[in-house]
Design a protein around this motif. Sequence first.
Motif, PDB file in Angstrom:
ATOM      1  N   ASN A 101     -14.545  13.724 -11.612  1.00 23.00           N
ATOM      2  CA  ASN A 101     -15.555  14.635 -12.152  1.00 23.00           C
ATOM      3  C   ASN A 101     -14.985  15.777 -13.002  1.00 23.00           C
ATOM      4  O   ASN A 101     -15.743  16.615 -13.483  1.00 23.00           O
ATOM      5  CB  ASN A 101     -16.444  15.219 -11.050  1.00 23.00           C
ATOM      6  CG  ASN A 101     -17.218  14.146 -10.315  1.00 23.00           C
ATOM      7  OD1 ASN A 101     -17.686  13.186 -10.927  1.00 23.00           O
ATOM      8  ND2 ASN A 101     -17.324  14.281  -9.012  1.00 23.00           N
ATOM      9  N   ALA A 102     -13.687  15.861 -13.182  1.00 22.58           N
ATOM     10  CA  ALA A 102     -13.117  16.929 -13.995  1.00 22.58           C
ATOM     11  C   ALA A 102     -13.401  16.676 -15.467  1.00 22.58           C
ATOM     12  O   ALA A 102     -13.368  15.533 -15.930  1.00 22.58           O
ATOM     13  CB  ALA A 102     -11.616  17.043 -13.764  1.00 22.58           C
ATOM     14  N   ASN A 132     -15.029  21.273 -13.667  1.00 24.68           N
ATOM     15  CA  ASN A 132     -16.054  20.275 -13.974  1.00 24.68           C
ATOM     16  C   ASN A 132     -17.245  20.949 -14.638  1.00 24.68           C
ATOM     17  O   ASN A 132     -17.262  22.170 -14.826  1.00 24.68           O
ATOM     18  CB  ASN A 132     -16.451  19.475 -12.730  1.00 24.68           C
ATOM     19  CG  ASN A 132     -17.133  20.305 -11.665  1.00 24.68           C
ATOM     20  OD1 ASN A 132     -17.716  21.354 -11.939  1.00 24.68           O
ATOM     21  ND2 ASN A 132     -17.069  19.847 -10.425  1.00 24.68           N
TER      22      ASN A 132
END
Length: 146
Positions: A101-102, A132
Amino acid sequence: MNKTILSLATFMLLSGPAVAADVLNHKSPYCGCCTEWTKHMQEAGFNVQEELHKNMNPIKQELGITPELASCHTAQIDGYVFEGHIPAEDIKAFLENPPKNAIGLAVPGMPMGSPGMEYGDKKDEFSVYAFNDKGQVFEYRHYDSK
């Protein structure tokens, strides 16, 4: 012997810089340290194009850089965002295995001794943070001072 030479030549070709990613570095036309970071990235095997902006705030807002993560320049690579004086090795590691999710990495501020901010042998302690699109931030790597 020819097979050995061919194998060695193939290995050398394949073991060269794995990263030849294209980098778009958004920066002020007046910022020398941003230009030094561009050189750092080029020396690490990245293809860097600089785009000059008199006002960086709209770029940072568009790309999800919060004031807490902000530095002087903002780069884009393969759909990810890289804010500030991040070491090229950290960017390479991130691109090879992005945290879940970064959307990018950031080095807030302009720490002395980070790439592009070198000043003799002086080096401030600093951290590289992953973030994120929900505003969550975690430490990705830490560098001690000298």
